[in-house]
Design a protein around this motif. Structure first.
Motif: not given
Length: 454
Positions: A306-332
């Motif tokens: 996929y391509r983002f419709q707007s540039v994604m500022d990864l410094s402002q992205l906390a987590a990816v969420v799938f099926d009600g669970t958040a998976y932090p970008l920092d590996g938490g």
């Protein structure tokens, strides 16, 4: 346009070393801008998703005053052609080195480029150098199978003379008609890199051997391990959706690549992700992603690109969420996140065609009700006013022009009443950041209803 307003706009758009023309002659400027725009397709026909109307108009003004190269190469870069909204966080990633090659008929210029580990995006200009080549460039025969040869180059191996070409790659492109001038055309390209570190760009109508080759400087990406199974998004061929196992998500400011396995091959499904920002905002996949490709890796495991419709500022992205669970970008550690039920995919009825050339249409009130958007109908003016995600759209029966936050936009076909129900074309959904698909029935014989992904 008043002098002080033009000067402010000039300061925001043109580099500081280029002085604003003084004294400003408004009538002359308007005449010259109108002349520049007269050779372009109507701006009102551009989709809102491109988000280029305002910038293209001002670029035309700058072109009229100081020339094409300055206007396009400095601030109108490849990010503007692919992403809407604020692109400032990705500006440092853009390669602004202008690369060009000429023969007697054409000059080929790569104005700017940006890439990550999977994709390269290019803004390319072609200048016609003769009357004959100019006439051909603007003819219907110019854009064909032999026009472009753009492919990635893998690193040289075993001291070979030439870099190799990946066995699996693809190119998408389109002309940016709003930037066309009397002797130039502008094109945007997205190239699958397949592990490549360089590109070769050639215009097929130039003399043999005339091509540009250059190295890429990919943006860094981050991979989030998921390893969970949950509901996927419905598809064109499977409106019910199905379970999908998401193995990993790889993100850059430009793209999102998902490795996932479809649990039941008879129930095709796409990944259904949300993006949790540091400020607590939850962004849906319909708002944020544009599907580019899906490649089978092994068995029922796919790589969804996929391509983002707007540039994604990864410094402002906390987590990816799938099926009600958040998976932090920092590996938490993953943690539960509550998802508003109205943000999940839903179905609404499919309405009849408005015109034979158009597509199926959306029942506007049903769409608003499912989105929990406001809907107000004025019988006297035959007008509906609808608001969702802080965007207000006004539709008038019989008119193909809608007002989006007060700005007229072309829906491509008129809004109509079908048995008392207001019906509008699918372009309406784009203005609210919705992904809509007219899905097939289970026998794949006819379209049955809309699948809407908010």
């Amino acid at each position: 346009m008043k002098e002080n307003h033009f000067a402010e706009l000039w300061a925001d758009t043109v580099p500081p070393e280029v002085p604003c023309p003084q004294p400003l002659d408004p009538e002359n400027m308007v005449r010259r801008v109108n002349t520049a725009l007269d050779v372009l397709p109507s701006e009102r026909r551009q989709h809102m998703r491109q988000k280029t109307r305002f910038a293209a108009v001002f670029i035309a003004a700058v072109v009229a005053l100081v020339g094409t190269t300055l206007a396009v190469t400095v601030h109108w870069d490849v990010l503007n052609t692919y992403f809407k909204g604020d692109t400032s966080s990705a500006k440092p990633l853009v390669d602004h080195e202008v690369r060009s090659i000429s023969d007697k008929d054409y000059t080929l210029i790569v104005e700017s480029s940006v890439s990550d580990s999977t994709t390269a995006l290019l803004l390319v200009r072609v200048d016609a150098l003769t009357e004959e080549s100019r006439a051909f460039m603007f003819s219907d025969d110019f854009n064909g199978m032999d026009t472009w040869s753009i492919y990635p180059l893998l690193p040289e191996e075993n001291d070979g003379d030439d870099a190799s070409t990946p066995s699996s790659w693809g190119v998408g492109y389109s002309e940016l008609g709003e930037l066309r001038t009397e002797s130039s055309t502008f094109w945007r390209f997205d190239v699958d890199l397949a592990g490549a570190t360089a590109l070769r760009v050639r215009l097929g109508y130039m003399e043999e051997g005339a091509a540009l080759e250059f190295d890429l400087n990919p943006a860094e990406s981050v991979t989030v391990d998921i390893g969970a199974t949950g509901p996927g998004a419905p598809t064109l061929d499977n409106a019910r959706g199905g379970d999908i196992t998401v193995h990993s998500v790889t993100l850059s400011p430009l793209t999102c690549q998902i490795e996932a396995t479809i649990v039941d091959p008879d129930r095709e499904a796409d990944p259904l992700l949300f993006f949790l920002m540091e400020d607590g905002t939850l962004i849906t996949s319909g708002q944020s992603l544009t599907s580019v490709s899906a490649l089978r890796i092994r068995g029922e495991t796919w790589s969804f690109h996929y391509r983002f419709q707007s540039v994604m500022d990864l410094s402002q992205l906390a987590a990816v969420v799938f099926d009600g669970t958040a998976y932090p970008l920092d590996g938490g550690e993953p943690y539960a996140v509550e998802i508003d039920p109205k943000l999940y995919p839903f179905q609404i009825p499919l309405m009849d065609l408005i015109t034979e050339e158009g597509g199926f249409t959306l029942p506007v009130e049903d769409l608003c009700r499912a989105l929990v958007a406001s809907y107000e109908w004025d019988e006297d003016s035959q007008t509906a006013t609808c608001t969702y995600r802080d965007t207000t759209i006004v539709l008038t029966v019989g008119s193909s022009t809608a007002l989006v936050d007060g700005e007229p936009v072309d829906l491509g076909e008129p809004v109509v009443l079908q048995d008392g129900t207001l019906a509008a074309g699918w372009r309406l959904a784009e203005h609210w950041g919705l992904d809509v698909t007219a899905a097939y029935n289970e026998t794949q014989t006819e379209r049955t209803y809309w699948v809407v992904i908010p």
